[in-house]
Design a protein around this motif. Structure first.
Motif, PDB file in Angstrom:
ATOM      1  N   GLU A 173      -0.349   5.415  -1.405  1.00 15.22           N
ATOM      2  CA  GLU A 173       0.444   5.352  -2.632  1.00 15.22           C
ATOM      3  C   GLU A 173       0.942   3.924  -2.866  1.00 15.22           C
ATOM      4  O   GLU A 173       1.396   3.266  -1.934  1.00 15.22           O
ATOM      5  CB  GLU A 173       1.641   6.302  -2.534  1.00 15.22           C
ATOM      6  CG  GLU A 173       1.273   7.767  -2.542  1.00 15.22           C
ATOM      7  CD  GLU A 173       0.682   8.208  -3.865  1.00 15.22           C
ATOM      8  OE1 GLU A 173       1.156   7.734  -4.922  1.00 15.22           O
ATOM      9  OE2 GLU A 173      -0.260   9.011  -3.848  1.00 15.22           O
ATOM     10  N   GLU A 174       0.874   3.484  -4.109  1.00 17.13           N
ATOM     11  CA  GLU A 174       1.343   2.136  -4.453  1.00 17.13           C
ATOM     12  C   GLU A 174       2.853   1.987  -4.288  1.00 17.13           C
ATOM     13  O   GLU A 174       3.341   0.899  -4.017  1.00 17.13           O
ATOM     14  CB  GLU A 174       0.982   1.803  -5.905  1.00 17.13           C
ATOM     15  CG  GLU A 174      -0.456   1.453  -6.108  1.00 17.13           C
ATOM     16  CD  GLU A 174      -0.738   0.961  -7.527  1.00 17.13           C
ATOM     17  OE1 GLU A 174       0.201   0.441  -8.179  1.00 17.13           O
ATOM     18  OE2 GLU A 174      -1.883   1.090  -7.960  1.00 17.13           O
ATOM     19  N   ASP A 175       3.601   3.083  -4.463  1.00 14.85           N
ATOM     20  CA  ASP A 175       5.067   3.020  -4.451  1.00 14.85           C
ATOM     21  C   ASP A 175       5.623   2.359  -3.195  1.00 14.85           C
ATOM     22  O   ASP A 175       6.576   1.580  -3.268  1.00 14.85           O
ATOM     23  CB  ASP A 175       5.669   4.420  -4.584  1.00 14.85           C
ATOM     24  CG  ASP A 175       5.407   5.044  -5.942  1.00 14.85           C
ATOM     25  OD1 ASP A 175       4.896   4.333  -6.831  1.00 14.85           O
ATOM     26  OD2 ASP A 175       5.709   6.235  -6.117  1.00 14.85           O
ATOM     27  N   ALA A 176       5.032   2.662  -2.042  1.00 14.87           N
ATOM     28  CA  ALA A 176       5.537   2.097  -0.783  1.00 14.87           C
ATOM     29  C   ALA A 176       5.393   0.579  -0.781  1.00 14.87           C
ATOM     30  O   ALA A 176       6.249  -0.131  -0.234  1.00 14.87           O
ATOM     31  CB  ALA A 176       4.785   2.696   0.397  1.00 14.87           C
ATOM     32  N   GLN A 186       6.101  -6.431   4.276  1.00 12.76           N
ATOM     33  CA  GLN A 186       7.459  -6.721   4.732  1.00 12.76           C
ATOM     34  C   GLN A 186       7.491  -8.008   5.560  1.00 12.76           C
ATOM     35  O   GLN A 186       8.386  -8.839   5.398  1.00 12.76           O
ATOM     36  CB  GLN A 186       7.995  -5.543   5.549  1.00 12.76           C
ATOM     37  CG  GLN A 186       8.176  -4.288   4.734  1.00 12.76           C
ATOM     38  CD  GLN A 186       8.399  -3.050   5.590  1.00 12.76           C
ATOM     39  OE1 GLN A 186       7.939  -2.978   6.735  1.00 12.76           O
ATOM     40  NE2 GLN A 186       9.097  -2.074   5.032  1.00 12.76           N
ATOM     41  N   ARG A 217       6.938 -11.092   3.268  1.00 14.25           N
ATOM     42  CA  ARG A 217       8.152 -11.346   2.464  1.00 14.25           C
ATOM     43  C   ARG A 217       9.256 -11.935   3.337  1.00 14.25           C
ATOM     44  O   ARG A 217       9.951 -12.860   2.925  1.00 14.25           O
ATOM     45  CB  ARG A 217       8.632 -10.054   1.788  1.00 14.25           C
ATOM     46  CG  ARG A 217       7.673  -9.507   0.732  1.00 14.25           C
ATOM     47  CD  ARG A 217       7.490 -10.421  -0.436  1.00 14.25           C
ATOM     48  NE  ARG A 217       8.729 -10.531  -1.175  1.00 14.25           N
ATOM     49  CZ  ARG A 217       8.992 -11.433  -2.093  1.00 14.25           C
ATOM     50  NH1 ARG A 217       8.088 -12.339  -2.418  1.00 14.25           N
ATOM     51  NH2 ARG A 217      10.131 -11.468  -2.705  1.00 14.25           N
ATOM     52  N   VAL A 240       1.999  -1.783   4.571  1.00 18.05           N
ATOM     53  CA  VAL A 240       3.400  -1.949   4.173  1.00 18.05           C
ATOM     54  C   VAL A 240       4.122  -2.884   5.138  1.00 18.05           C
ATOM     55  O   VAL A 240       4.852  -3.785   4.714  1.00 18.05           O
ATOM     56  CB  VAL A 240       4.108  -0.581   4.082  1.00 18.05           C
ATOM     57  CG1 VAL A 240       5.612  -0.746   3.899  1.00 18.05           C
ATOM     58  CG2 VAL A 240       3.526   0.251   2.938  1.00 18.05           C
ATOM     59  N   VAL A 244       5.398  -1.348  -3.526  1.00  7.81           N
ATOM     60  CA  VAL A 244       6.376  -1.857  -4.491  1.00  7.81           C
ATOM     61  C   VAL A 244       7.755  -1.892  -3.833  1.00  7.81           C
ATOM     62  O   VAL A 244       8.481  -2.878  -3.935  1.00  7.81           O
ATOM     63  CB  VAL A 244       6.385  -0.993  -5.767  1.00  7.81           C
ATOM     64  CG1 VAL A 244       7.515  -1.402  -6.699  1.00  7.81           C
ATOM     65  CG2 VAL A 244       5.036  -1.088  -6.481  1.00  7.81           C
ATOM     66  N   GLU A 245       8.093  -0.827  -3.109  1.00  7.67           N
ATOM     67  CA  GLU A 245       9.374  -0.770  -2.404  1.00  7.67           C
ATOM     68  C   GLU A 245       9.474  -1.859  -1.340  1.00  7.67           C
ATOM     69  O   GLU A 245      10.562  -2.375  -1.070  1.00  7.67           O
ATOM     70  CB  GLU A 245       9.572   0.605  -1.762  1.00  7.67           C
ATOM     71  CG  GLU A 245       9.835   1.701  -2.770  1.00  7.67           C
ATOM     72  CD  GLU A 245       9.823   3.081  -2.142  1.00  7.67           C
ATOM     73  OE1 GLU A 245       9.979   3.202  -0.910  1.00  7.67           O
ATOM     74  OE2 GLU A 245       9.644   4.055  -2.904  1.00  7.67           O
ATOM     75  N   ALA A 246       8.346  -2.223  -0.741  1.00 12.23           N
ATOM     76  CA  ALA A 246       8.322  -3.280   0.279  1.00 12.23           C
ATOM     77  C   ALA A 246       8.397  -4.671  -0.351  1.00 12.23           C
ATOM     78  O   ALA A 246       8.389  -5.666   0.341  1.00 12.23           O
ATOM     79  CB  ALA A 246       7.074  -3.149   1.142  1.00 12.23           C
ATOM     80  N   LYS A 247       8.449  -4.713  -1.671  1.00  9.60           N
ATOM     81  CA  LYS A 247       8.618  -5.947  -2.452  1.00  9.60           C
ATOM     82  C   LYS A 247       7.359  -6.797  -2.579  1.00  9.60           C
ATOM     83  O   LYS A 247       7.420  -8.030  -2.633  1.00  9.60           O
ATOM     84  CB  LYS A 247       9.783  -6.778  -1.925  1.00  9.60           C
ATOM     85  CG  LYS A 247      11.100  -6.000  -1.892  1.00  9.60           C
ATOM     86  CD  LYS A 247      12.254  -6.831  -2.312  1.00  9.60           C
ATOM     87  CE  LYS A 247      13.588  -6.155  -2.297  1.00  9.60           C
ATOM     88  NZ  LYS A 247      13.718  -4.813  -2.673  1.00  9.60           N
TER      89      LYS A 247
END
Length: 145
Positions: free
Chosen positions: A116-119, A98, A101, A94, A121-124
Protein backbone atom coordinates in the motif's frame (compact mmCIF):
# COMPACT_ATOMS: atom_id res chain seq x y z
CA UNK A 1 21.62 -17.61 -0.77
CA UNK A 2 20.55 -18.78 -4.20
CA UNK A 3 17.70 -16.23 -4.18
CA UNK A 4 20.10 -13.29 -4.33
CA UNK A 5 21.57 -14.48 -7.62
CA UNK A 6 18.09 -14.68 -9.14
CA UNK A 7 16.64 -11.31 -8.09
CA UNK A 8 14.88 -9.62 -11.00
CA UNK A 9 15.63 -6.04 -11.94
CA UNK A 10 13.14 -3.40 -10.90
CA UNK A 11 11.36 -2.17 -14.04
CA UNK A 12 13.14 0.91 -15.36
CA UNK A 13 16.24 0.53 -13.18
CA UNK A 14 18.72 0.09 -16.03
CA UNK A 15 17.38 3.10 -17.93
CA UNK A 16 17.39 5.23 -14.78
CA UNK A 17 20.97 4.34 -13.79
CA UNK A 18 22.32 4.68 -17.32
CA UNK A 19 20.61 8.05 -17.78
CA UNK A 20 21.91 9.40 -14.48
CA UNK A 21 25.42 8.12 -15.22
CA UNK A 22 25.33 9.72 -18.70
CA UNK A 23 24.53 13.05 -17.02
CA UNK A 24 27.39 12.57 -14.51
CA UNK A 25 25.09 12.27 -11.50
CA UNK A 26 27.12 10.61 -8.71
CA UNK A 27 25.59 7.25 -7.78
CA UNK A 28 25.75 5.05 -4.70
CA UNK A 29 23.82 2.20 -3.16
CA UNK A 30 23.01 2.07 0.55
CA UNK A 31 21.52 -1.33 1.28
CA UNK A 32 20.74 -3.35 4.37
CA UNK A 33 21.86 -6.45 2.43
CA UNK A 34 25.16 -8.03 3.34
CA UNK A 35 28.09 -7.60 0.94
CA UNK A 36 28.03 -11.28 -0.07
CA UNK A 37 24.38 -10.95 -1.15
CA UNK A 38 25.14 -7.79 -3.15
CA UNK A 39 27.94 -9.60 -4.99
CA UNK A 40 25.49 -12.33 -5.99
CA UNK A 41 23.01 -9.74 -7.27
CA UNK A 42 25.79 -8.06 -9.26
CA UNK A 43 26.25 -11.17 -11.42
CA UNK A 44 22.95 -10.71 -13.29
CA UNK A 45 22.84 -6.93 -13.11
CA UNK A 46 26.29 -5.71 -14.11
CA UNK A 47 24.70 -3.22 -16.53
CA UNK A 48 23.47 -1.38 -13.44
CA UNK A 49 26.29 -2.02 -10.99
CA UNK A 50 29.06 -0.92 -13.35
CA UNK A 51 27.76 2.67 -13.06
CA UNK A 52 27.62 2.66 -9.25
CA UNK A 53 31.08 2.92 -7.73
CA UNK A 54 29.99 3.20 -4.10
CA UNK A 55 28.05 0.47 -2.33
CA UNK A 56 27.46 0.66 1.41
CA UNK A 57 26.15 -2.65 2.73
CA UNK A 58 24.43 -3.48 5.98
CA UNK A 59 27.51 -5.28 7.24
CA UNK A 60 29.87 -2.39 6.42
CA UNK A 61 31.89 -1.42 9.53
CA UNK A 62 30.79 2.23 9.07
CA UNK A 63 27.13 1.20 9.49
CA UNK A 64 26.61 0.86 13.23
CA UNK A 65 22.81 0.80 13.05
CA UNK A 66 20.65 -0.58 10.25
CA UNK A 67 17.57 0.96 8.70
CA UNK A 68 15.50 2.85 9.84
CA UNK A 69 18.62 4.51 11.33
CA UNK A 70 20.33 6.89 8.86
CA UNK A 71 23.83 5.35 9.07
CA UNK A 72 23.96 3.73 5.61
CA UNK A 73 22.73 6.81 3.76
CA UNK A 74 24.99 9.13 5.73
CA UNK A 75 27.99 6.95 4.89
CA UNK A 76 27.04 6.76 1.19
CA UNK A 77 26.77 10.56 1.04
CA UNK A 78 30.10 10.92 2.85
CA UNK A 79 31.81 8.60 0.35
CA UNK A 80 30.24 10.49 -2.55
CA UNK A 81 31.48 13.75 -1.04
CA UNK A 82 28.02 15.30 -1.07
CA UNK A 83 25.65 16.68 1.52
CA UNK A 84 22.84 14.21 2.35
CA UNK A 85 20.37 17.02 1.59
CA UNK A 86 21.59 16.93 -2.01
CA UNK A 87 20.88 13.19 -2.31
CA UNK A 88 17.82 11.71 -3.95
CA UNK A 89 17.11 8.20 -2.73
CA UNK A 90 15.01 5.53 -4.42
CA UNK A 91 13.56 3.16 -1.81
CA UNK A 92 11.30 0.13 -1.90
CA UNK A 93 10.87 -0.33 1.86
CA UNK A 94 9.20 1.79 4.53
CA UNK A 95 12.20 1.42 6.86
CA UNK A 96 14.42 2.62 4.00
CA UNK A 97 12.26 5.72 3.49
CA UNK A 98 12.48 6.44 7.21
CA UNK A 99 16.24 5.92 7.13
CA UNK A 100 16.79 8.22 4.16
CA UNK A 101 14.58 10.93 5.66
CA UNK A 102 16.45 10.65 8.97
CA UNK A 103 19.68 11.23 7.02
CA UNK A 104 18.19 14.38 5.49
CA UNK A 105 17.82 12.96 1.98
CA UNK A 106 14.93 13.45 -0.42
CA UNK A 107 13.17 10.15 -1.13
CA UNK A 108 11.26 8.63 -4.02
CA UNK A 109 9.44 5.51 -2.85
CA UNK A 110 9.07 2.73 -5.41
CA UNK A 111 7.08 0.13 -3.47
CA UNK A 112 6.41 -3.40 -4.53
CA UNK A 113 3.01 -3.40 -6.31
CA UNK A 114 1.60 -5.59 -3.54
CA UNK A 115 2.26 -2.88 -0.94
CA UNK A 116 0.00 0.00 0.00
CA UNK A 117 1.24 3.49 -0.86
CA UNK A 118 -0.15 4.93 2.40
CA UNK A 119 2.68 3.51 4.52
CA UNK A 120 5.24 5.25 2.30
CA UNK A 121 3.37 8.55 2.47
CA UNK A 122 3.21 8.23 6.26
CA UNK A 123 6.97 7.55 6.29
CA UNK A 124 7.35 10.94 4.56
CA UNK A 125 8.45 9.88 1.08
CA UNK A 126 8.65 12.98 -1.10
CA UNK A 127 6.93 11.09 -3.89
CA UNK A 128 5.59 7.58 -4.46
CA UNK A 129 5.88 6.12 -7.95
CA UNK A 130 4.81 2.69 -9.15
CA UNK A 131 7.91 2.06 -11.29
CA UNK A 132 11.26 3.66 -11.97
CA UNK A 133 9.89 4.15 -15.47
CA UNK A 134 7.63 6.81 -13.90
CA UNK A 135 10.52 8.92 -12.56
CA UNK A 136 10.27 12.55 -13.69
CA UNK A 137 13.85 13.55 -14.58
CA UNK A 138 12.90 17.16 -15.27
CA UNK A 139 10.98 17.65 -12.01
CA UNK A 140 13.68 16.20 -9.77
CA UNK A 141 16.93 16.88 -11.62
CA UNK A 142 16.14 19.41 -14.33
CA UNK A 143 17.06 16.86 -17.01
CA UNK A 144 15.13 16.55 -20.24
CA UNK A 145 15.18 12.82 -20.90
Amino acid sequence: SELCANVDECPGATRLVQTLARHNVPLAIATSSRAVAVEKKRIRHDGIFKHIPIIVCGDDPAVKNGKPAPDGFLEAARRLGVDPGDCLVFEDAVAGVQSARAAGCRVIAVPDPRMEEDAFVEAKADEVIRSMNDFDYDKWLGLEC
